[in-house]
Design a protein around this motif. Sequence first.
Motif, PDB file in Angstrom:
ATOM      1  N   SER A 132      14.361   6.557  17.297  1.00  0.00           N
ATOM      2  CA  SER A 132      15.090   5.712  18.065  1.00  0.00           C
ATOM      3  C   SER A 132      14.740   4.313  17.700  1.00  0.00           C
ATOM      4  O   SER A 132      14.335   3.882  16.622  1.00  0.00           O
ATOM      5  CB  SER A 132      14.488   5.691  19.523  1.00  0.00           C
ATOM      6  OG  SER A 132      13.044   5.388  19.339  1.00  0.00           O
ATOM      7  N   ALA A 150      22.945  -0.982  26.463  1.00  0.00           N
ATOM      8  CA  ALA A 150      23.621   0.340  26.090  1.00  0.00           C
ATOM      9  C   ALA A 150      24.480   0.711  27.379  1.00  0.00           C
ATOM     10  O   ALA A 150      24.023   0.072  28.326  1.00  0.00           O
ATOM     11  CB  ALA A 150      22.460   1.441  26.024  1.00  0.00           C
ATOM     12  N   ARG A 206      34.190   0.451  24.480  1.00  0.00           N
ATOM     13  CA  ARG A 206      33.726  -0.232  23.537  1.00  0.00           C
ATOM     14  C   ARG A 206      33.631  -1.866  23.877  1.00  0.00           C
ATOM     15  O   ARG A 206      32.991  -2.660  23.562  1.00  0.00           O
ATOM     16  CB  ARG A 206      34.617  -0.245  22.393  1.00  0.00           C
ATOM     17  CG  ARG A 206      34.514   1.122  21.543  1.00  0.00           C
ATOM     18  CD  ARG A 206      34.956   1.276  20.374  1.00  0.00           C
ATOM     19  NE  ARG A 206      36.609   1.355  20.364  1.00  0.00           N
ATOM     20  CZ  ARG A 206      37.272   2.583  20.457  1.00  0.00           C
ATOM     21  NH1 ARG A 206      36.351   3.726  20.320  1.00  0.00           N
ATOM     22  NH2 ARG A 206      38.405   2.425  20.770  1.00  0.00           N
ATOM     23  N   ALA A 262      29.947   6.581  24.384  1.00  0.00           N
ATOM     24  CA  ALA A 262      28.947   5.857  25.113  1.00  0.00           C
ATOM     25  C   ALA A 262      27.689   5.857  24.483  1.00  0.00           C
ATOM     26  O   ALA A 262      27.316   6.867  23.549  1.00  0.00           O
ATOM     27  CB  ALA A 262      28.970   6.424  26.416  1.00  0.00           C
ATOM     28  N   ASP A 263      26.685   5.069  24.862  1.00  0.00           N
ATOM     29  CA  ASP A 263      25.346   5.013  24.037  1.00  0.00           C
ATOM     30  C   ASP A 263      24.442   6.079  24.769  1.00  0.00           C
ATOM     31  O   ASP A 263      23.680   6.861  24.033  1.00  0.00           O
ATOM     32  CB  ASP A 263      24.543   3.728  24.444  1.00  0.00           C
ATOM     33  CG  ASP A 263      25.307   2.651  23.807  1.00  0.00           C
ATOM     34  OD1 ASP A 263      25.323   2.320  22.721  1.00  0.00           O
ATOM     35  OD2 ASP A 263      25.884   1.972  24.528  1.00  0.00           O
ATOM     36  N   VAL A 264      24.878   6.401  26.001  1.00  0.00           N
ATOM     37  CA  VAL A 264      24.090   7.688  26.936  1.00  0.00           C
ATOM     38  C   VAL A 264      25.211   8.569  27.574  1.00  0.00           C
ATOM     39  O   VAL A 264      25.727   7.792  28.489  1.00  0.00           O
ATOM     40  CB  VAL A 264      23.067   7.099  27.761  1.00  0.00           C
ATOM     41  CG1 VAL A 264      22.428   8.438  28.550  1.00  0.00           C
ATOM     42  CG2 VAL A 264      21.993   6.590  27.235  1.00  0.00           C
ATOM     43  N   GLN A 273      14.719  -4.272  25.915  1.00  0.00           N
ATOM     44  CA  GLN A 273      16.028  -4.103  24.976  1.00  0.00           C
ATOM     45  C   GLN A 273      15.261  -3.717  23.402  1.00  0.00           C
ATOM     46  O   GLN A 273      15.724  -3.135  22.867  1.00  0.00           O
ATOM     47  CB  GLN A 273      16.983  -5.466  24.980  1.00  0.00           C
ATOM     48  CG  GLN A 273      17.927  -5.554  26.195  1.00  0.00           C
ATOM     49  CD  GLN A 273      18.378  -4.137  26.741  1.00  0.00           C
ATOM     50  OE1 GLN A 273      19.220  -3.642  25.957  1.00  0.00           O
ATOM     51  NE2 GLN A 273      18.235  -3.903  27.908  1.00  0.00           N
ATOM     52  N   ALA A 319      17.256   4.856  24.679  1.00  0.00           N
ATOM     53  CA  ALA A 319      18.587   4.176  24.998  1.00  0.00           C
ATOM     54  C   ALA A 319      18.892   4.191  26.462  1.00  0.00           C
ATOM     55  O   ALA A 319      19.649   3.284  26.959  1.00  0.00           O
ATOM     56  CB  ALA A 319      19.865   5.356  24.788  1.00  0.00           C
ATOM     57  N   SER A 344      26.285  -6.996  24.590  1.00  0.00           N
ATOM     58  CA  SER A 344      25.722  -7.267  23.283  1.00  0.00           C
ATOM     59  C   SER A 344      26.229  -8.725  22.820  1.00  0.00           C
ATOM     60  O   SER A 344      25.560  -9.137  21.642  1.00  0.00           O
ATOM     61  CB  SER A 344      25.839  -6.225  22.151  1.00  0.00           C
ATOM     62  OG  SER A 344      25.315  -5.162  22.426  1.00  0.00           O
ATOM     63  N   ARG A 394      17.559   0.937  27.652  1.00  0.00           N
ATOM     64  CA  ARG A 394      18.309  -0.190  27.336  1.00  0.00           C
ATOM     65  C   ARG A 394      19.611  -0.425  28.169  1.00  0.00           C
ATOM     66  O   ARG A 394      20.455  -1.135  27.963  1.00  0.00           O
ATOM     67  CB  ARG A 394      18.513  -0.178  25.942  1.00  0.00           C
ATOM     68  CG  ARG A 394      17.326  -0.389  25.072  1.00  0.00           C
ATOM     69  CD  ARG A 394      17.748  -0.333  23.707  1.00  0.00           C
ATOM     70  NE  ARG A 394      17.766   0.613  23.026  1.00  0.00           N
ATOM     71  CZ  ARG A 394      19.325   1.056  22.730  1.00  0.00           C
ATOM     72  NH1 ARG A 394      20.183   0.128  22.795  1.00  0.00           N
ATOM     73  NH2 ARG A 394      19.760   2.243  22.027  1.00  0.00           N
ATOM     74  N   VAL A 395      19.769   0.673  28.950  1.00  0.00           N
ATOM     75  CA  VAL A 395      21.065   0.742  29.928  1.00  0.00           C
ATOM     76  C   VAL A 395      21.264  -0.551  30.935  1.00  0.00           C
ATOM     77  O   VAL A 395      20.524  -1.065  31.414  1.00  0.00           O
ATOM     78  CB  VAL A 395      21.305   2.079  30.702  1.00  0.00           C
ATOM     79  CG1 VAL A 395      22.344   1.674  31.958  1.00  0.00           C
ATOM     80  CG2 VAL A 395      21.506   3.365  29.934  1.00  0.00           C
ATOM     81  N   GLN A 434      30.385  -2.540  25.778  1.00  0.00           N
ATOM     82  CA  GLN A 434      29.364  -2.544  25.026  1.00  0.00           C
ATOM     83  C   GLN A 434      29.343  -3.769  24.348  1.00  0.00           C
ATOM     84  O   GLN A 434      28.228  -4.385  24.109  1.00  0.00           O
ATOM     85  CB  GLN A 434      29.729  -1.371  23.916  1.00  0.00           C
ATOM     86  CG  GLN A 434      29.211  -0.057  24.437  1.00  0.00           C
ATOM     87  CD  GLN A 434      29.749   1.089  23.656  1.00  0.00           C
ATOM     88  OE1 GLN A 434      30.520   1.031  22.630  1.00  0.00           O
ATOM     89  NE2 GLN A 434      28.882   2.261  23.738  1.00  0.00           N
TER      90      GLN A 434
END
Length: 653
Positions: free
Chosen positions: A242, A403, A387, A420-422, A529, A324, A394, A327-328, A390
């Motif tokens: 990770s 995330a 996207r 998605a990240d999750v 994060q 992950a 960031s 970090r959501v 996201q």
Amino acid sequence: MTKFDFLSDIQKPWHYMDVEQVLAALESSMEGLSYVNARQRLRHLGANKLPRSRPISKVLLQPLINPLTYLLLGSAIYLQWNGAEGWALISIGVLHSATGLGISLWSIKTKEKVSRDRPQRRQNVPSNSVIVLRDCEEMELPSRDLVLGDILVLREGDRPNVDLRVLETSEDLLVNQTNLGGEAICAKRAELTFEEKTPPLECSNMIYAGTEISTGTVKGIVIATSRFTQEQAALIKEKPFSVIHSELRQLRQVWIGMLLLVTTTAIGFAWQRGITINAMTAAALIVSTYPQNLLRIATQVQLLGMCDLAKQRIWVRFPSVLDAIARVTKIVPIVESDVVLSFDNLSRAGIEWRGLIRASEDDAVAFGKVIGIETHSYFDAPQERIRQWQREASQFSQKPLKAVAVIGNDIEDIPLLRAADVGICDRTCRKELQDSSALILPKEDFHYLPIAILEGRATFDRLQRIALLTATSSFTLAVLTLMDTAAGFSIPPLQIIWVGAITTPLVAFPLALEPTHESLLSQPAHRFQTMLRPSNYLRILLTVAATITAISLVFWLKYQGQPAMLSQARSMAFVTLGFSQIFHACAIARQSVFSNLPLILGISFITFCQIAFVQVPWFGDLMSTVPLNGVEWAIAVLSATAVFWVQELLKTS
């Protein structure tokens, strides 16, 4: 040369070859192998068995194949031969190796326990028996008896454990490749061929181990078995680490650089003063400050987090998913207009809700105003929308750390879950959707999400506190070594080893066993994060400064330039250094120290040994200390609390 040498070259572009070429290369036919030929191939190639993920024997042999083991052993022998405490280096090496082996074995058992609790576990197991053509007849055989060139017949629900080149298919053949990261509904055709460099999952004339026949029937020829299948090759190449693992590796590189810098600088000071630096001191510093077993601990802490969620029937696909989840910052459910929604307010945690609805953009905006969250149309470029979210998450960071989680409930949502990240679904969803999700909830209830996010944050927090405590100890020992060398003194090597290699791990590792603290869900998202953020650097700097200041004051107030007081001053500094690790752990513990039995036992052991090292003459000769009176003990221990008060001030700031 043997009869079946041609089977050794299995890395051929089977998807590039037509059916006749494949049959010729494997010396097979549409009627299948003869029984005698198949048995001969089985004896030559061996049984079709999956390799064990990590045999215990391989874990036990790991220290013996590590080059650092022999470097440490050689250094210890050299130092012992020259009259130094080389035995201490070997003892620490054995202790850390045994600890690492214990953590690895614990991780294997924990992973097996998590695997038993996963949903639809039996449905993910490959078929134990298969239909094979032998001597022009269909027969049922154990899958372990499959060999290269066998003609296999698969029907709906079958999950092969071999790779196949498709020979014949029914019109309604569909294959589910989500378990390998492919499409949920994928048609296969025998007459197709593809370029040699085509990605495996895009080859529609191949069926790989780990996939499932959704509908229809197919006849294929076996082109890979056992560990040579595409599934096993993907597992070998896969990087399950990770972001936390990546950051811990970066910290380890920083520590190695720091050790080289400190050693070089110390040699420079020693050369300038015309003295010879103690090689044992340098070796002790390296052994004591190198972050042993930190990556293993990170994996085990994540596995324990998976176990905690499994007890609440929340299943996490991989250990790295917990990182992950922590970090959501945005959760995006895919909803219908006629569904009654109930959301938890996660604004205090820095988490926002977004929505995608199967309706027009105008209807989606109106629906969002009603439920109070930003909502967009499911049909208006949803992947680009994800996207965009996201990138928004960031925009203030060079790395995409924050995330976005997407909650799906239909097979059409699979591309969005992967974007998605999750990806999240529940146990009532279709199996293809569950295979594509990283987090599976017990039922369609968004109230389970805070539980998962809290556990992810708790996992991150435990590892962060362990890393901070370990880093602070390492930097403190490095700075003390430099200061002593510059002043013409030398810290006794055994004192460095005791503090860095024994005391620090004993108070740091129990922090990983603390229960989840509810307050983590009310803290801002930026704290979860990354560990490599300025506030943590400042925390380490202030803690090291407080510890160094306390030790320096204790030493110089006692020493005052009098050589006769050097031993007492050094002993008091040693006590302050040792107890500062205890007070540091107590300050950063989330729960009461008295509720953490391993931490209490570690503190008790350290306290007992610290007293023995100073007050018992035999240990005093070993550790280069002298007995102290009650006042000196009180001053040394009270000075060690400086790190505690610094941490308390940082909590309130």
